[in-house]
Each structure stands twice: as structure tokens, then as C-alpha cells.
Design a protein around this motif. Structure first.
Motif, short mmCIF file in Angstrom:
data_model
loop_
_atom_site.label_atom_id
_atom_site.label_comp_id
_atom_site.label_asym_id
_atom_site.label_seq_id
_atom_site.Cartn_x
_atom_site.Cartn_y
_atom_site.Cartn_z
N ARG A 137 11.94 -6.43 9.40
CA ARG A 137 11.76 -7.58 8.92
C ARG A 137 12.55 -8.11 7.98
O ARG A 137 12.90 -9.31 7.69
CB ARG A 137 10.18 -7.17 8.32
CG ARG A 137 9.59 -8.66 7.88
CD ARG A 137 8.22 -8.37 7.06
NE ARG A 137 7.63 -9.29 5.98
CZ ARG A 137 7.21 -10.44 6.69
NH1 ARG A 137 7.23 -10.75 7.69
NH2 ARG A 137 6.97 -11.53 5.77
N VAL A 138 13.01 -7.46 6.70
CA VAL A 138 14.03 -7.82 5.84
C VAL A 138 15.42 -8.44 6.39
O VAL A 138 15.82 -9.38 6.07
CB VAL A 138 14.15 -6.94 4.76
CG1 VAL A 138 12.82 -6.85 4.06
CG2 VAL A 138 14.83 -5.61 5.15
N LEU A 171 12.45 3.37 0.09
CA LEU A 171 11.35 2.48 -0.49
C LEU A 171 10.51 3.56 -1.33
O LEU A 171 10.06 3.35 -2.25
CB LEU A 171 10.63 1.98 0.61
CG LEU A 171 11.33 0.66 1.16
CD1 LEU A 171 10.30 -0.02 2.24
CD2 LEU A 171 11.95 -0.26 -0.05
N ASP A 223 9.43 -10.03 -0.97
CA ASP A 223 8.62 -10.14 0.01
C ASP A 223 7.02 -9.64 0.03
O ASP A 223 6.12 -10.18 0.24
CB ASP A 223 9.05 -9.42 1.53
CG ASP A 223 8.10 -10.00 2.73
OD1 ASP A 223 7.66 -11.28 2.79
OD2 ASP A 223 8.14 -9.27 3.61
N CYS A 224 7.08 -8.38 -0.64
CA CYS A 224 5.65 -7.74 -0.97
C CYS A 224 5.08 -8.66 -2.14
O CYS A 224 3.81 -8.82 -2.06
CB CYS A 224 6.03 -6.39 -1.34
SG CYS A 224 6.20 -5.18 -0.01
N HIS A 249 12.60 -6.73 0.27
CA HIS A 249 11.31 -6.10 0.60
C HIS A 249 10.43 -6.29 -0.51
O HIS A 249 9.15 -6.73 -0.51
CB HIS A 249 11.49 -4.76 0.98
CG HIS A 249 10.29 -4.00 1.13
ND1 HIS A 249 9.53 -4.30 2.54
CD2 HIS A 249 9.55 -3.08 0.38
CE1 HIS A 249 8.44 -3.59 2.26
NE2 HIS A 249 8.55 -2.82 1.14
N ARG A 250 10.88 -5.90 -1.73
CA ARG A 250 9.92 -5.94 -2.93
C ARG A 250 9.72 -7.49 -3.15
O ARG A 250 8.56 -7.86 -3.47
CB ARG A 250 10.88 -5.39 -4.04
CG ARG A 250 10.02 -5.33 -5.56
CD ARG A 250 11.16 -4.75 -6.41
NE ARG A 250 11.01 -3.24 -6.32
CZ ARG A 250 10.26 -2.38 -7.04
NH1 ARG A 250 9.44 -2.80 -7.98
NH2 ARG A 250 10.47 -1.21 -6.79
N GLN A 298 12.90 3.68 4.82
CA GLN A 298 11.67 4.35 4.41
C GLN A 298 11.66 5.01 3.35
O GLN A 298 10.78 4.92 2.40
CB GLN A 298 11.03 5.02 5.62
CG GLN A 298 9.47 5.24 5.34
CD GLN A 298 8.77 3.99 5.40
OE1 GLN A 298 8.76 2.95 5.90
NE2 GLN A 298 7.72 4.19 4.31
N ASN A 336 3.67 -11.78 -0.69
CA ASN A 336 2.26 -11.68 0.16
C ASN A 336 1.08 -10.88 -0.53
O ASN A 336 0.20 -10.51 0.33
CB ASN A 336 2.82 -10.77 1.73
CG ASN A 336 3.85 -11.89 2.15
OD1 ASN A 336 3.40 -13.02 2.34
ND2 ASN A 336 4.65 -10.97 2.71
N GLN A 385 9.47 -2.37 8.31
CA GLN A 385 9.73 -3.16 7.20
C GLN A 385 11.28 -3.66 7.28
O GLN A 385 11.79 -4.71 6.62
CB GLN A 385 9.51 -2.44 5.85
CG GLN A 385 8.06 -2.06 5.99
CD GLN A 385 8.09 -0.71 5.55
OE1 GLN A 385 8.36 -0.09 6.55
NE2 GLN A 385 7.11 -0.37 4.52
#
Ligand code: 73E
Length: 829
Positions: free
Chosen positions: A736-737, A776, A585-586, A582-583, A773, A589, A733
Motif C-alpha cells: 500500500r505505501v 512497524l 496514512d494511519c 505508513h504512520r 512488518q 485514516n 501495508q
């Protein structure tokens, strides 16, 4: 053997000046003598490894002196002794620990310098003694250190496996196992006791024999194996006391099988004899699943039988009957693994010592106590009756007899509630009839303890509810602890020196509560500066190691975020990896201008998967696949790195823990009985990102919620969340991952499919999706705190300051006072 010459103990202490000296020139002479005569190298030419060997032998000589004195002192005083029975001890390296506990590490360092060697470099030459899997085994090692330091008359008993826990090699990102033949280069820390051997018997039949006008049982065993003692002296700190860890190795028995010799098949006869050694050849690498394997049961009985023969022999040396046995002997069962000891004590007392059954039973009920490390009922050991019957027929009978008496008593207490009776029975009827080792241990022990407060609550309300209702007084908890000698003094010498400087004393090394004194200084700017410097040097050391192991260069100004422990679904390394995805991906983007706001991270994961645990193996592969992608993405650079540290073990932990800024203890609430890694990080001033599970709940009480990053479902919420199944809401999220992994973003699409299936579509037993959630958010809070270095340093100091309760010294004192009823027995200097 001929008779021994004994010098009276009083005279012996008068001879103290005859003992080895520890000034630098005596030490140098000693080391060189060992180079020449023990290692058999020229004193003018030897390498680091040979220097290590000589050094180790020189330290060992000093250990042996103290050890002899301690044993003689114990013999003279004849105190009640604690015998700690454990299938596993994770001792790691011994050199630094021994030299420090003996109080002569610096003298050695000086002596070596003049010879052109560095103490730390030589210490690195030592391989780990890895005779255990994980937390349980390292706990045993920490507790031995505390028992010695606190002067308790204690013995550890276990197995001397020839192959310790497998070495983990990562090839193409996959785990491969290699045998750990740790004794290849000799082991200076053990003393082979060729004369301390006992026969251990297996198989055979049980017959009735006439005795005193009645009948009695005699076991006619079919196979005998010899157990040979290997003694490992364990020195205390700031005391002369040095106790014994006695490990047993299997050797062929001296009793010659005349049959095969006479038939002329000499070669086969010898080969068959040699097979006896397999009993102690290899440590089972599973730390949860039991498999009803004969070898495992043989190992258990082998070490239990040898240990008890030794213990009873020692008792009989100075006692003519068993009246005082319970006043002199306490036996601690480290999980159910040694619980055959119960049946063995009964057998020895009844069949060999001819005590009547009730008297033997009375003794048994007073001497055993039992620690359970398990959370789940499925984790409890069960031994198939068929297996036990063939291997140990007399023990099976004894267990049946114990069960019969116990169930009769139980009926009187609870009536004919057959469901409950069958749940509480030691014998489980079913497709495979088996012995429930935990039930045996509970019925026969005077105390049953969990390893943290919440773990004990789970035992009382779920796992052992029936037993708790029957015998509430038997149950208590002893929150685990770790030894600050190993986990600060040995592994983080600069922090250790800093603490002593600011507390104005080294006394915290034996009296860990003094660490709380750092609280007053938590805002002191000078301390902050020194604290940060120490942490930075440790991070540099770790960064060098990472580069050497994985070729990845990391920046020491990044946050070092660590998760090192056995790979298990419930420990949720997968949650960590998905968080990293996730990190990543962030970052990918993000507007370029926003990237300056990202707190750079080095994520470090390490741990072994049990060889048969497919999902755990896949988690390792996923970690490496994600690392490959991220670390080679120039777009991300130093903002994010991921490193999998191969072959995680005690000495790797000693290097990694002092260099960590943040560490993760993120098991699904209600699954980690205690956890001890968190305590080591805490002592070293590392901040914790954690769920409210196991011992973390107690860590919160010590340092406060604000001093750590907490997240996730609470223990009481977990069952209801699971009930929801596919209806459980999961953040986008997360979906998504997982999709990224599924779609092959990191390659190996087919291979990772089953891993993704495990956390989606109502299969997410460990609630990764539900907790994502808040995970994160906790990570974001950690980032925010890290930017404020002042705040971070204060939190770090407060972590160390609040870690006192998690010393194994405290745990051991509780066991000694509340459970074992033993007192310190300090050897005079
Ligand atoms: O939570 C840990 C605990 O901190 C627990 O999982 C672990 O023991 C630690 C020390 O109390 C543990 N190990 C085992 N069971 N629990 C185990 C089981 C079978 C073989 C080897 C180890």
C-alpha cells in the motif's frame, strides 16, 4: 639552512615555567595579541569570526608547546611507533576539542566573557575539516584522539585535500553538490612544514643496470611532484602527549623542466608545473565503489610514498641499518587504500637501500597490518594492470614478483587446485587484468582484522574464506569504538557534567568503563529528573536548529526519531521513509478520537548521497517530497513531522545526537561491517531501533535486548529469503505505501518509479518488504515505551551506562597490545 640550536631535553623541562600561562588574564592578553598581530585587526574592534581566529591561535600556541615536548620525548625514548595510514580523516571542528583536551576550556570561557564573547558562539564560527566520507574517516579521527590520550607513540598520515567532502545543498528537494573549499578562511590547526618535503615520482620506465657483477632494476621516473607536510597536532586528554596527524599537499617540484623553459614557452611551462597540485585537490566522494581512476591511484601513491620517505628518514636518523626496523615501526593499512605501501617498502629496501629481496620481504611481513571495512566482495579495490603499469611500472613488477613467490609457496601447501589458486592470486586475469589490493594486503600483512565480531565471521566464512583456511592465525576482529571525549564531553557538555556529578568523578573521560557505575542509579528518581532535564535542553537546541534550517517548527515533547548517515540502499533510509508514510496514512485514516493515542513524532533524516549514485539521490528527493506533504497537512499537525537535515557532517552530528530520543540503525543484516553512529547515540542515552547487524550484535550483549527495539531478518536468514524472489511474502501495508508513492501521492510520479521498482516484484534485494512488518512492530514498541517516561529514562540511563565497551580507547588498546606491539610513552609533565 643553518644548524639548529638544541636545548637538552632535561634542561628543557627545567624551563617549563617559561611556557604560556593559562590564567584568565594571561589568556585574555594572548587572545588580544592574536587579534592585533595574527589576525591584524584592532584590539578595540573585531567580530566573532576574528575573535574565533585569535582564540584558535591562542589554543594552538599551547598545543604546539606540548606537541614539541612530546616529539622530543619520543625522540629521546625511541619507542616502537605506530604509523596509521589512511586516505581519510574526518576531524570536524578542533577548537572545543583541543581546549577541553588541554584542560583549559573553562579558563578560556571565563577570559572571553570579560571581553564580551561567549566560547560556544565562537566555536560555532569554525568550519568542519571534512577530509573523509563517513564512518571509516570518522573512525580514524576517533582513533587519533585515543592514541594521543593513551600516550601511544603514533603518527597519522593522510592527504590534505583542498576540497573536502562536497557540501550538500537541497533545492526543490533534490541534492546538489557544492565544492567545500574549506581552506578559504585559513586553518589555524595546521602547521605548514615548508622544509619537510619529499619528491614523489610517477610514470617512466624500468631498466636493467649492471650492479656488483649482476643486474638490477632501476626506475627512471617521468614526473616528479613535491609532497609538503602539514602537521595537525592532536592533543590527548589528561596528558601532555600531543601527537601528529601529518597530511601531505602536492606542490610542483623544484626540479625545473629545462626543456620547456629553454624552448621559450615560459607561460605553458609554469601552467604545466602547477598541474601537480591537482593530486591533493579533491576527496573522492564515493565510499564504496572503486572506479579505476588514475587520479585516485595517484593520490594513493602520493601519500604512501611521502609518508614512507618520512618514516624511513626518521628511522635512519637513529639507526644505521634495517635490522631493527620491525622493532621500531608498525604500519597500519586503513582499508586497502594505502596498500601500495607494501610494494613501496619493497622498492625502497631493494632498489634504494640495496637489501636483498628475501631480507626485504622478511621485514615487510613483520610490519604491516590491515583493517578491512568491507562486507561485499564487490566492494574490494582492484587496480587495472594497464593503469598501474603506466603510472608505477616498477611497483607493478614488484607486485608480480611477490605474487610469483607467493603462488609457488601456495602450490606447495594446497596443491594444484587451480580454481583456488586463481581466486587467491594477487593478480586477476580477465577481460581487464587487475591487481586485487585486498589480496596483496592479506598476503603481506601479519594481521588482518574486521571491525566487529560478525564482520570478522563474514570475512572468515565468505569474503576471505580461502585465506582464513590457509592462515587462520592472521585473522581477528577489533570492534570499532568512538571517543567519549568528542561524543559526550564536547558535544553534550550538560550530560557530561551530570555523569561526573553522579559518578562523583571525571575519571570516566579517560576510563570509560566507569560509566557502568550509572547502572546502580538507573532507578534513582533524582537522577531521572536531572537526566530528563538535560535531554530536554538538548532537544530544544535541536528544535531551534531544525527551525532555522528548514522552517519547520517542532514540538520538544514529541519523540525525536533520527537516522543520520550516508545514504545507501543497504542502510535502508527508504524503509524508514516508507514507515513514515505508513504512520501518516494511519493517522489520516484514524477516527479523530483515536488520535489522542498517537505518540507525536519528529522524524529526522540526514545524509549525503555519492554524486553518481542515482537511487540514493532519489531517496533524498522522496524524503523531501514526503516531508513537504506531511508538514503542510494541518490535519496531522504535531502528531507527525519529517525533516531532512541538509549537509550532514560531524558538527551537525554533534548537535543532533544529544537531542535524539530514538535512532535508527536498520541495515539489512549482514551488510554493515560495524557502524559507529549507533555507539555515539548509545553514549548519549538515545535508544536504538536496530537490526542485528554489525556492531549492534555486540551492543545487545552489553545492554540487553530489552533495552532496545530490535527487528528484521537475521543474517543467516537473508540468503534464503533472497532466493525466494517474487515468491517472498510481503505485507499488504507495504504494498500500500509503495503504491502511494507510485501513484504520485507525493508528486514526481515518474521520477520515483525506478525507486519503487527496486523494492517490488522480486527486486527487493535489501528485503524492505520482508522486514516491514517487524519494523512497524518495533516502532510500535518504541511508541509504547516512550509513553512510560520512567521506563524510557531508565532505558536511556542504561544505554549510556552500557556504552563503555564502544569507546575507541578500548579498540586502540586492543590494536596496541595484540597487533602493533607498542607501549605507551608518556611525556613528563
Ligand atoms: O560499517 C562501516 C564501518 O563502521 C563501514 O561501512 C565503513 O567503515 C566504518 C568504520 O569501520 C566503510 N567505509 C568504507 N568502507 N567501509 C569506505 C570505502 C571506500 C572509501 C571510503 C570509505
Amino acid at each position: 639552512r643553518g644548524g639548529e640550536t638544541r636545548v637538552g631535553v632535561e634542561n628543557m623541562f627545567g624551563l617549563m615555567d617559561r611556557f604560556l600561562k593559562s590564567d584568565p588574564s594571561s589568556l585574555q592578553k594572548d587572545i588580544l595579541d592574536h587579534v592585533e598581530y595574527t589576525v591584524a585587526r584592532s584590539r578595540f574592534s573585531f567580530d566573532d569570526f576574528e575573535a574565533y581566529q585569535a582564540l584558535a591561535h591562542s589554543v594552538r600556541d599551547r598545543l604546539i608547546e606540548r606537541w614539541h615536548d612530546t616529539q622530543l620525548h619520543f625522540k629521546k625514548k625511541d619507542p616502537k611507533r605506530i604509523y596509521f595510514l589512511s586516505m581519510e580523516f574526518l576531524m570536524g571542528r578542533s577548537l572545543s576539542n583541543s581546549a577541553i583536551n588541554l584542560g583549559i576550556r573553562d579558563q578560556y570561557a571565563d577570559a572571553l566573557k570579560e571581553l564580551g564573547f561567549e566560547f560556544e558562539v565562537l566555536a560555532e564560527q569554525e568550519g568542519d575539516a571534512a577530509l573523509g566520507n563517513g564512518g571509516l574517516a570518522r573512525l580514524s579521527a576517533c582513533q587519533m584522539d585515543s592514541l594521543a590520550t593513551m600516550d601511544y607513540p603514533a603518527w597519522g598520515y593522510g592527504l590534505r585535500y583542498q576540497y573536502g567532502l562536497f557540501r550538500q545543498v537541497i533545492l526543490d528537494g533534490y541534492q546538489h553538490e557544492q565544492p567545500d573549499y574549506w581552506l578559504n578562511f585559513g586553518n589555524p590547526w595546521e602547521i605548514e612544514r615548508v622544509h619537510v618535503t619529499y619528491p614523489v615520482k610517477f610514470y617512466g620506465t624500468v631498466e636493467d643496470e649492471n650492479f656488483n657483477g649482476g643486474k638490477r632494476k632501476v626506475w627512471l621516473p617521468g614526473e616528479t611532484v613535491e609532497a609538503v607536510a602539514y602537521d595537525n597536532p592532536i592533543p590527548g586528554h589528561g596528558t601532555r602527549n600531543t601527537i601528529t596527524l601529518r597530511l601531505w599537499a602536492a606542490k610542483p617540484s623544484d626540479q625545473i623542466d629545462m626543456e620547456s623553459y629553454n624552448t621559450g614557452d615560459y607561460i605553458n611551462a609554469v601552467v604545466n608545473r602547477q598541474r601537480a597540485e591537482t593530486i591533493s585537490s579533491v576527496l573522492f566522494p564515493d565510499d564504496r565503489s572503486y572506479q579505476g581512476k588514475e587520479l585516485r591511484l595517484k593520490q594513493q601513491y602520493f601519500f604512501v610514498s611521502a609518508s614512507l620517505q618520512d618514516i624511513i628518514r626518521r628511522f635512519k636518523d637513529s639507526h644505521s641499518n634495517f635490522d631493527d626496523f620491525h622493532e621500531k615501526v608498525a604500519l597500519q593499512l586503513n582499508d586497502t587504500h594505502p596498500s601500495l605501501a607494501i610494494a613501496e617498502v619493497m622498492r625502497v629496501l631493494v632498489d634504494e637501500e640495496h637489501l636483498d629481496w628475501n631480507r626485504a620481504w622478511d621485514i615487510v611481513c613483520k610490519i604491516f597490518s590491515f583493517t578491512t571495512h568491507t562486507v561485499l566482495p564487490e566492494g574490494l579495490e582492484k587496480v587495472p594492470v594497464d593503469l598501474l603499469e603506466s603510472l608505477l611500472p616498477r611497483h607493478l613488477q614488484i607486485i608480480y614478483d611477490i605474487n610469483f613467490d607467493y603462488i609457488e609457496e601456495l602450490k606447495k601447501k594446497i596443491g594444484l587446485d587451480y580454481d583456488r589458486l586463481s581466486r587467491m592470486s594477487i593478480v586477476e586475469d580477465g577481460a581487464i587484468k587487475s591487481i586485487r589490493m585486498a589480496n596483496l594486503a592479506i598476503v603481506c600483512s601479519h594481521t588482518v582484522n574486521g571491525v566487529s565480531r560478525v564482520h570478522s565471521e563474514l570475512l572468515k566464512t565468505r569474503v576471505f574464506k580461502d585465506f582464513y583456511e590457509l592462515w587462520p592465525h592472521k585473522f581477528d576482529y577489533k570492534t570499532n569504538g568512538v571517543t567519549q571525549r568528542r561524543w559526550i564531553v564536547v558535544s553534550n557538555p550538560s550530560l557530561s557534567a551530570l555523569i561526573s556529578k553522579w559518578l562523583g568523578t571525571e575519571a570516566w573521560i579517560r576510563d570509560v568503563d566507569l560509566l557502568a557505575g550509572l547502572q546502580e542509579q538507573a532507578a534513582n528518581a533524582d537522577l531521572h529528573e536531572e537526566w530528563r532535564m538535560v535531554r530536554k535542553v538538548n532537544k530544544m537546541r535541536l528544535a531551534e536548529y531544525i527551525e532555522a534550517m528548514s522552517g519547520v517548527k517542532v514540538s520538544v515533547s514529541a519523540m525525536f526519531d533520527v537516522q543520520i548517515k550516508r545514504i545507501h540502499e543497504y542502510k535502508r533510509q527508504l524503509l524508514n521513509i516508507l514507515g513514515i508514510v505508513h504512520r501518516y496514512d494511519c493517522i489520516k485514516n484514524m477516527e479523530k478520537s483515536d488520535r489522542t493515542k498517537v505518540v507525536p513524532r519528529v522524524c529526522i533524516i540526514g545524509g549525503k548521497a555519492a554524486p553518481g549514485y542515482e537511487i540514493a539521490r532519489k531517496i533524498i528527493k522522496l524524503c523531501n517530497a514526503v516531508a513537504e506533504k506531511i508538514n503542510n497537512d494541518p490535519d496531522v499537525g504535531d502528531l507527525l513531522k519529517l525533516v531532512f537535515i541538509p549537509d550532514y557532517n560531524v558538527s551537525v552530528a554533534e548537535l543532533v545526537i544529544p537531542g535524539a530520543d530514538l535512532s535508527q540503525h536498520i541495515s539489512t543484516a549482514g551488510h554493515e561491517a560495524s557502524g559507529t553512529g549507533s555507539m555515539k547515540f548509545l553514549m548519549n542515552g538515545c535508544l536504538l531501533l536496530a537490526t542485528e547487524d554489525g556492531s549492534t550484535v555486540e551492543i545487545i550483549e552489553e545492554i540487553g535486548k530489552d533495552n532496545m527495539f530490535l527487528f528484521g531478518a537475521k543474517m543467516h536468514e537473508v540468503p534464503a529469503l533472497r532466493e525466494k524472489g517474487p515468491a517472498l511474502k510481503v505485507p499488504l501495508q507495504f504494498a500500500r505505501v509503495v503504491r502511494m508513492v507510485r501513484d504520485g501521492y507525493f508528486g514526481f510520479q515518474d521520477y520515483f518509479e525506478s525507486l519503487c521498482d527496486k523494492v517490488e516484484g522480486g527486486n527487493d534485494f535489501y528485503l524492505l518488504g520482508y522486514d516491514f512488518q517487524s519494523y512497524l512492530e518495533a516502532q510500535a514498541a518504541a511508541d509504547k515505551a516512550f509513553v512510560d517516561q520512567e521506563k524510557w529514562t531508565r532505558m536511556s540511563i542504561l544505554s549510556t551506562a552500557g556504552s563503555g565497551r564502544f569507546s575507541s580507547d578500548r579498540t586502540i588498546e586492543e590494536y596496541a597490545e595484540k597487533t602493533w606491539g607498542i607501549e605507551p610513552c608518556r611525556c613528563p609533565f
